[in-house]
Design a protein around this motif. Sequence first.
Motif, PDB file in Angstrom:
ATOM      1  N   GLN A 409       0.821  -1.223   0.000  1.00  0.00           N
ATOM      2  CA  GLN A 409       0.000   0.000   0.000  1.00  0.00           C
ATOM      3  C   GLN A 409       0.853   1.270   0.000  1.00  0.00           C
ATOM      4  N   THR A 410       2.111   1.162   0.377  1.00  0.00           N
ATOM      5  CA  THR A 410       2.991   2.329   0.450  1.00  0.00           C
ATOM      6  C   THR A 410       3.271   2.871  -0.951  1.00  0.00           C
ATOM      7  N   GLN A 411       3.248   4.207  -1.070  1.00  0.00           N
ATOM      8  CA  GLN A 411       3.508   4.853  -2.359  1.00  0.00           C
ATOM      9  C   GLN A 411       4.638   5.875  -2.208  1.00  0.00           C
ATOM     10  N   TYR A 412       5.676   5.723  -3.029  1.00  0.00           N
ATOM     11  CA  TYR A 412       6.734   6.732  -3.102  1.00  0.00           C
ATOM     12  C   TYR A 412       6.360   7.692  -4.239  1.00  0.00           C
ATOM     13  N   THR A 413       5.478   8.609  -3.907  1.00  0.00           N
ATOM     14  CA  THR A 413       4.846   9.445  -4.927  1.00  0.00           C
ATOM     15  C   THR A 413       5.836  10.389  -5.591  1.00  0.00           C
ATOM     16  N   GLN A 414       6.744  10.964  -4.786  1.00  0.00           N
ATOM     17  CA  GLN A 414       7.741  11.874  -5.353  1.00  0.00           C
ATOM     18  C   GLN A 414       9.061  11.702  -4.623  1.00  0.00           C
ATOM     19  N   THR A 415       9.987  11.061  -5.282  1.00  0.00           N
ATOM     20  CA  THR A 415      11.339  10.861  -4.739  1.00  0.00           C
ATOM     21  C   THR A 415      12.329  11.191  -5.850  1.00  0.00           C
ATOM     22  N   THR A 416      12.449  12.486  -6.113  1.00  0.00           N
ATOM     23  CA  THR A 416      13.274  12.996  -7.190  1.00  0.00           C
ATOM     24  C   THR A 416      14.211  14.066  -6.653  1.00  0.00           C
ATOM     25  N   CYS A 417      15.457  14.018  -7.052  1.00  0.00           N
ATOM     26  CA  CYS A 417      16.416  15.020  -6.597  1.00  0.00           C
ATOM     27  C   CYS A 417      15.933  16.422  -6.944  1.00  0.00           C
ATOM     28  N   GLY A 418      16.082  17.331  -5.971  1.00  0.00           N
ATOM     29  CA  GLY A 418      15.674  18.714  -6.164  1.00  0.00           C
ATOM     30  C   GLY A 418      14.208  18.966  -5.920  1.00  0.00           C
ATOM     31  N   GLN A 419      13.449  17.915  -5.609  1.00  0.00           N
ATOM     32  CA  GLN A 419      12.009  18.056  -5.385  1.00  0.00           C
ATOM     33  C   GLN A 419      11.645  17.641  -3.965  1.00  0.00           C
ATOM     34  N   PRO A 420      10.574  18.240  -3.390  1.00  0.00           N
ATOM     35  CA  PRO A 420      10.104  17.811  -2.068  1.00  0.00           C
ATOM     36  C   PRO A 420       9.706  16.335  -2.088  1.00  0.00           C
ATOM     37  N   VAL A 421       9.877  15.690  -0.959  1.00  0.00           N
ATOM     38  CA  VAL A 421       9.570  14.265  -0.832  1.00  0.00           C
ATOM     39  C   VAL A 421       8.094  14.075  -0.528  1.00  0.00           C
ATOM     40  N   VAL A 422       7.473  13.158  -1.253  1.00  0.00           N
ATOM     41  CA  VAL A 422       6.080  12.795  -0.990  1.00  0.00           C
ATOM     42  C   VAL A 422       6.008  11.276  -0.876  1.00  0.00           C
ATOM     43  N   ILE A 423       5.711  10.804   0.327  1.00  0.00           N
ATOM     44  CA  ILE A 423       5.569   9.373   0.600  1.00  0.00           C
ATOM     45  C   ILE A 423       4.215   9.157   1.258  1.00  0.00           C
ATOM     46  N   LYS A 424       3.487   8.153   0.809  1.00  0.00           N
ATOM     47  CA  LYS A 424       2.165   7.893   1.354  1.00  0.00           C
ATOM     48  C   LYS A 424       2.090   6.493   1.954  1.00  0.00           C
ATOM     49  N   ASP A 425       1.462   6.426   3.121  1.00  0.00           N
ATOM     50  CA  ASP A 425       1.096   5.151   3.751  1.00  0.00           C
ATOM     51  C   ASP A 425       2.292   4.269   4.098  1.00  0.00           C
ATOM     52  N   LEU A 426       3.310   4.885   4.671  1.00  0.00           N
ATOM     53  CA  LEU A 426       4.434   4.126   5.211  1.00  0.00           C
ATOM     54  C   LEU A 426       4.002   3.497   6.533  1.00  0.00           C
ATOM     55  N   LEU A 427       4.365   2.236   6.741  1.00  0.00           N
ATOM     56  CA  LEU A 427       4.026   1.573   7.995  1.00  0.00           C
ATOM     57  C   LEU A 427       4.909   2.093   9.128  1.00  0.00           C
ATOM     58  N   ARG A 428       4.292   2.417  10.262  1.00  0.00           N
ATOM     59  CA  ARG A 428       5.038   2.879  11.437  1.00  0.00           C
ATOM     60  C   ARG A 428       4.617   2.061  12.647  1.00  0.00           C
ATOM     61  N   PHE A 429       5.554   1.253  13.164  1.00  0.00           N
ATOM     62  CA  PHE A 429       5.316   0.464  14.366  1.00  0.00           C
ATOM     63  C   PHE A 429       5.922   1.209  15.554  1.00  0.00           C
ATOM     64  N   LYS A 430       5.186   1.300  16.630  1.00  0.00           N
ATOM     65  CA  LYS A 430       5.660   1.937  17.864  1.00  0.00           C
ATOM     66  C   LYS A 430       5.697   0.888  18.962  1.00  0.00           C
ATOM     67  N   LEU A 431       6.910   0.566  19.427  1.00  0.00           N
ATOM     68  CA  LEU A 431       7.099  -0.477  20.434  1.00  0.00           C
ATOM     69  C   LEU A 431       7.425   0.165  21.771  1.00  0.00           C
ATOM     70  N   LEU A 432       6.678  -0.166  22.782  1.00  0.00           N
ATOM     71  CA  LEU A 432       6.885   0.346  24.128  1.00  0.00           C
ATOM     72  C   LEU A 432       7.675  -0.663  24.956  1.00  0.00           C
ATOM     73  N   PRO A 433       8.218  -0.248  26.107  1.00  0.00           N
ATOM     74  CA  PRO A 433       8.980  -1.182  26.947  1.00  0.00           C
ATOM     75  C   PRO A 433       8.215  -2.469  27.212  1.00  0.00           C
ATOM     76  N   GLY A 434       8.895  -3.590  27.036  1.00  0.00           N
ATOM     77  CA  GLY A 434       8.283  -4.897  27.222  1.00  0.00           C
ATOM     78  C   GLY A 434       7.726  -5.491  25.948  1.00  0.00           C
ATOM     79  N   GLU A 435       7.529  -4.669  24.918  1.00  0.00           N
ATOM     80  CA  GLU A 435       7.000  -5.180  23.661  1.00  0.00           C
ATOM     81  C   GLU A 435       8.154  -5.656  22.766  1.00  0.00           C
ATOM     82  N   SER A 436       7.808  -6.461  21.769  1.00  0.00           N
ATOM     83  CA  SER A 436       8.848  -7.097  20.965  1.00  0.00           C
ATOM     84  C   SER A 436       8.512  -7.021  19.482  1.00  0.00           C
TER      85      SER A 436
END
Length: 467
Positions: A409-436
């Motif tokens: 589902q992740t989209q690298y919409t704009q990853t071009t030198c000299g242009q702003p970065v546009v990335i959509k729907d990157l997965l982000r996992f947040k692990l708290l103490p005790g989690e694995s």
Amino acid sequence: MKATFKTVAMATMLLAGSPALAACLQQEAENNNTEAKANPGLCSGQVVNGSIGSSTDADWFSFDTTSTGDISISLSHGTSADFDFYLYRSSGSYILSGQSSSRPETGTYRAATAGKHFIKVARYSGTGSYGLTVTFNGSATGGGGGTTPPTSCSYGARPAKPSNQTSYLLGGSADVCPTLTAGQGALLLMGGGTDVDAAFSNRVGPQIKAGNIVVLRAAGTDAYNTYLQGLTGAASVETLIVDTVTKANSAYVEWAIKSAEAVFIAGGDQSAYLNAWQGTLVQTALKHVYDKGGVVGGTSAGDHVLSQHVYDPDGVSGAVSAEVVTDYCHNTINISSNFLSFPQLANTLNDTHFRQRDRMGRSAVFQAKLGSTGRVIAISEATSLFVTADGQGIVDGTNEVYVLRADAQTQYTQTTCGQPVVIKDLLRFKLLPGESYNLLSNSTTVTPIRISIDGRNTSFYTPTSPY
């Protein structure tokens, strides 16, 4: 992305580790200028030192593989020369070569059949010393392989310390010999700031069984010595200041690292570490500690250099999220690769001081640089991730560990030198103490969210608070 660092050293000495390794070839012996006079005894994973002295000089080596498998070759040499390698079977033309200007010159022949093989080292230009390392399936004795995992102890007497080597030793100077489980090494990733006591007392201590610890840094003091000995019960803790290639290639430094059961890389400057350590005996010794069942870890800059890909500013300003999202090729983005190679951190880049310094934006750009199969492990201050050989990572400390990766589902919409970065729907996992999180299988019970980056906007995160 630069795959090798601009300063690569020739390994100058390799100590014989155990009786099984005593017959391994460590130094080229002349006259080996033809295949018929090839030096035997090349062992898997062991550096052989040699030199090319003239335009007609060529060095030949032989080894035997005992089963079908990959053969990997690394040839390092100084900046004033360009040396190449050629891999042969017992007959026929070469099956693999390294004929570029890279330092080190590397290559892998996939699934070579068992039997005798030869390697020729020759010059394209220049003369001088080199270090040759070949990894293959074979026995651990001279003339064969060396794939048997290393074990603790039997490293011989501690070498004399060079006069220019700064070290601080707390505890006995002798090598102790706890029984570790070869192939069951562990990694300790720490996010900087306050160190995590529990990671050392509950994770490192039981793993190393009152063995020796080495602290590596390019500058600093012995501040870790008392702290680590008290938390782990280590027989000794030695801090080594290794700030040059020469020191990183010394027999003293190699012995101290290889005989340790844990090595912890302090915070500092990861570029200074790569400049001084990449392609040296420090690099191979760190992997040796892991392979024999020890722990290799680091905090802040020391954590950065553990992953396959390393954020490496190397003389430019540090990458700031609000700046790098405005240009996919921002001048503060520089990534080096292949200093260390741990299975759990393959195609991974580590980041630190994460939430405290708002590094989500820059790490999302780093992830895009690695590609859809790449991953960032980002650790906040006062937090750690202890990773065992099976890939399982457990969080200790007071804050959180983040994992950023892509899926379909992740989209690298704009990853071009000299242009702003546009990335959509990157997965982000947040692990708290005790989690694995399992770094080998990318599995966890933690539910991720999706974040997006749009460098065209002043408020470039979606959701607005991606932490």
